[in-house]
Enzyme design. Structure first.
Site, PDB file in Angstrom:
ATOM      1  CD  GLU A  40      -8.038  -5.387  -3.659  1.00  0.00           C
ATOM      2  OE1 GLU A  40      -8.363  -5.002  -2.520  1.00  0.00           O
ATOM      3  OE2 GLU A  40      -8.853  -5.510  -4.600  1.00  0.00           O
ATOM      4  CG  ASP A  44      -3.486  -6.561   1.720  1.00  0.00           C
ATOM      5  OD1 ASP A  44      -3.371  -5.360   2.012  1.00  0.00           O
ATOM      6  OD2 ASP A  44      -3.775  -7.439   2.550  1.00  0.00           O
ATOM      7  CG  ASP A 113      -8.754  -1.860  -3.925  1.00  0.00           C
ATOM      8  OD1 ASP A 113      -8.154  -1.792  -2.838  1.00  0.00           O
ATOM      9  OD2 ASP A 113      -9.996  -1.831  -4.029  1.00  0.00           O
ATOM     10  CD  GLU A 116      -3.621  -3.475  -1.304  1.00  0.00           C
ATOM     11  OE1 GLU A 116      -3.309  -3.229  -0.126  1.00  0.00           O
ATOM     12  OE2 GLU A 116      -4.745  -3.916  -1.628  1.00  0.00           O
TER      13      GLU A 116
END
Length: 229
Positions: A40, A44, A113, A116
């Site tokens: 994640e 991101d 989440d 990502e």
């Protein structure tokens, strides 16, 4: 499990050579042990870079603050959760018993989440180009709908920012009429901008209000905003 993951891969448009990476991306921290938090984190960063690059090229006249605002809208949790729901991602999440009981597979933060994490997994397996291609494909509609006009701002500000983005001269406002007693005056203002052959006008009980009305009419005349907005 493999057949189920095959369906998810078709939905996201990417086939993992190592499906263990996808399984890891779907594993929430409530499961314990190895989970998707590191992926994640990676995803991101990739998402923010790809979004920033796309906006940089799409809006060549935008200022840093405008680009930051647009990027925040693209990468926010609600947008990512919307993508996840389109993939039916909740069906594939690996959650601990507590999250399962509380409906974690529907929770937007968990869905965002995991999205990502999948981006991070794609990047890890196939590199930036593959991750960029998928992210841009997923966000294509969202990017196309973006504008430099911020509807939370007043019409004069929105008009000025639009004209700046088009490298046009700033609007000129002219009071053409004022009437009434000092405590109850009415102003008529014309707004002159270079893209329009004719000025737009507005009336109000203050010069500022009349200017806002004229600016709103200019935005409509330019086709930037609709009359019912």
């Amino acid at each position: 499990m493999t057949n189920k993951l095959d369906r998810l891969e078709r939905r996201i448009g990417y086939h993992f050579k190592d499906q263990d990476l996808l399984i890891l991306a779907l594993s929430h921290r409530s499961l314990g042990g190895r989970n998707n938090e590191r992926l994640e984190f990676l995803g991101d960063s990739v998402l923010n870079f790809v979004a920033a690059e796309a906006l940089f090229h799409r809006f060549p006249q935008a200022r840093e603050g405008q680009l930051s605002r647009l990027r925040a809208r693209l990468v926010k949790g609600v947008t990512l959760a919307e993508l996840a729901k389109g993939f039916d991602l909740g069906e594939y999440l690996r959650l601990g018993s507590g999250e399962l009981k509380s409906g974690g597979f529907r929770r937007e933060s968990i869905l965002a989440d995991a999205t990502e994490a999948i981006i991070g997994a794609i990047y890890l397996e196939s590199g930036l180009e593959a991750a960029r291609e998928r992210v841009l494909h997923w966000l294509e509609g969202h990017i196309a709908s973006l504008t430099l006009i911020d509807n939370n701002k007043d019409p004069k500000t929105r008009l000025q920012e639009y004209l700046q983005s088009q490298q046009c001269e700033l609007p000129r406002y002219e009071v053409t009429e004022s009437s009434g007693e000092a405590h109850c005056r009415t102003f008529r203002v014309e707004c002159h901008i270079s893209p329009l052959a004719e000025s737009t006008s507005g009336t109000g009980n203050s010069r500022r209000l009349a200017e806002q009305v004229a600016a709103q009419k200019a935005l409509i005349a330019l086709g930037v905003e609709k009359e019912d907005e």
